[in-house]
Design an enzyme around this catalytic site. Structure first.
Site, PDB file in Angstrom:
ATOM      1  N   PHE A  62       0.874  -1.177   0.000  1.00 19.19           N
ATOM      2  CA  PHE A  62       0.000   0.000   0.000  1.00 19.19           C
ATOM      3  C   PHE A  62       0.906   1.220   0.000  1.00 19.19           C
ATOM      4  CE2 PHE A  62      -1.890   3.692   1.808  1.00 19.19           C
ATOM      5  CZ  PHE A  62      -3.247   3.660   1.518  1.00 19.19           C
ATOM      6  N   GLU A  63       0.770   2.047  -1.016  1.00 19.75           N
ATOM      7  CA  GLU A  63       1.406   3.350  -0.980  1.00 19.75           C
ATOM      8  C   GLU A  63       0.650   4.301  -1.903  1.00 19.75           C
ATOM      9  OE1 GLU A  63       5.526   2.624  -1.881  1.00 19.75           O
ATOM     10  OE2 GLU A  63       5.153   2.194  -3.988  1.00 19.75           O
ATOM     11  N   ILE A  64       0.447   5.504  -1.427  1.00 17.52           N
ATOM     12  CA  ILE A  64      -0.094   6.599  -2.229  1.00 17.52           C
ATOM     13  C   ILE A  64       1.015   7.635  -2.269  1.00 17.52           C
ATOM     14  CG2 ILE A  64      -1.879   8.354  -2.457  1.00 17.52           C
ATOM     15  CD1 ILE A  64      -3.731   6.576  -0.806  1.00 17.52           C
TER      16      ILE A  64
END
Length: 391
Positions: free
Chosen positions: A290-292
């Site tokens: 998960f990365e934004i």
């Protein structure tokens, strides 16, 4: 008899090893035990005691709520969007897991906000795959092929040396110790995915893996928040890396810093990475499934030179450097510490670990997760290090 320290190292090794199983072999999910059952097996293994383990929850200072202005008001329509994309690296065999991830993401967020998707694969996507995922969303989807020269092991890698290292990892029971495809994936995610032609037109991305779960309704646009607040990297879970996979990574990092001190942000997050001012690496990283993030962070001069430095060392193949520590070190060094954001209000699970928002975010997001099952509270979570950089 093993010392307490060695027991702790063993427990951490087991946890981090699971990351490699789960972030690469999505088809294995159903055959793996839950985190709770694993924790039951570790009874008697000493870990650092914390308030989390006694279920006393203190509101930590690193929780910075998203301002109200970013929330979509009832019965209102989306007025503006960021230049952003949802990015998914997948194989045709990942279809079932992709359907799960997309269905939940569309229901919790993207059905309202309508961001496009880019899918990348080292082999052509099948017609079945394309039809199935296209039916899940009204948003634009593009399917791309990864060029061979940025996916497969480079010709300049000394295969005899790499094979000897892989065998040593097998001998020490390191997960995916022998796997070259896993190393290809880590290298691609570390330094090449953002160079793909289909991603060139975008500024921000949200990485989504197969077989993940989203628990909460998200009524604001995290991309606009990142854009307007000048954030560079966002995460939900942080934990230590399996040390045997990166024995020389920090030496390479220190060498780069010594040679390029002007590229390191003066107000960086070294305190997240190191407990002694940078002399050693505490192995903490943001879990990159998960990365934004801002694609310009990776496209900038500092990270471009940093990745080239790591690439030349060959550690993606001579060892097994993962994209999670590489991205985390890059973000911590080349962004300001206030440009790294903990998305506490996004409920998320990547087997066998999850982040479940606590009040008031849990109620506001109508989160469908057990607040007690929250990795933030575990003794080996690295959120205490993230907290440290702001105190």
């Amino acid at each position: 008899m093993m010392t307490k320290t060695r027991y702790v190292v063993l427990a951490l090794g087991i946890v981090i090893s699971l990351h490699y199983i789960l972030s690469f072999s999505h088809e294995e999910y159903g055959r793996l035990m839950s985190f709770d059952s694993l924790r039951n097996q570790w009874k008697g293994v000493p870990v650092q005691k914390s308030d989390a383990q006694t279920h006393v929850w203190h509101e930590p200072p690193y929780k910075t709520p998203v301002p109200e202005k970013y929330y979509l008001q009832p019965n209102s329509t989306v007025a503006r969007r960021a230049n952003a994309v949802i990015f998914m690296l997948a194989r045709n065999s990942d279809l079932k897991g992709i359907v799960q991830s997309m269905t939940q993401l569309e229901a919790s967020f993207n059905g309202k906000f309508g961001y496009p998707y880019v899918f990348l694969n080292e082999e052509p996507f099948s017609d079945e795959f394309k039809r199935s995922v296209t039916a899940l969303t009204q948003s634009k989807i593009e399917f791309g092929l990864i060029p061979r020269d940025i996916w497969y092991q480079p010709d300049w890698i000394d295969e005899a040396k790499a094979a000897a290292s892989r065998q040593d990892m097998v001998d020490h029971k390191v997960i995916y110790g022998w796997s070259v495809p896993y190393r290809n994936m880590c290298r691609f995610n570390s330094g090449y995915f953002y160079r793909h032609e289909l991603l060139q037109k975008y500024r921000y991305y949200w990485r989504v893996d197969p077989d993940v779960k989203f628990f909460c309704t998200l009524d604001y646009d995290p991309f606009l928040f990142m854009q307007d607040e000048n954030k560079k990297y966002g995460f939900t879970i942080s934990l230590p890396e399996y040390e045997r996979t990166i024995p020389t990574l920090w030496a390479a990092v220190k060498e780069f810093i010594a040679e390029n001190p002007e590229l390191v942000s003066p107000d960086n997050a070294m305190g997240f990475l190191s407990d002694d001012g940078g002399q050693s690496y505490n192995n903490c990283h943001f879990w990159s499934n998960f990365e934004i993030a801002d694609l310009d962070l990776w496209r900038g001069e500092a990270y471009t030179k940093f990745f080239a430095h790591l690439e030349a060392k060959g550690g993606f193949y001579y060892e097994r450097w993962g994209d999670a520590p590489v991205h985390s070190i890059g973000a911590a060094l080349f962004a300001r510490k206030d440009q790294i954001h903990f998305f506490d209000d996004i409920g998320y699970r990547h087997e066998p670990i999850q982040h479940c928002p606590q009040p008031p975010a849990h109620t506001r997001g109508q989160c469908k997760c057990n607040m007690g099952d929250n990795f933030d509270r575990e003794g080996w979570s690295c959120l205490n290090r993230y907290d440290r950089i702001f105190t």
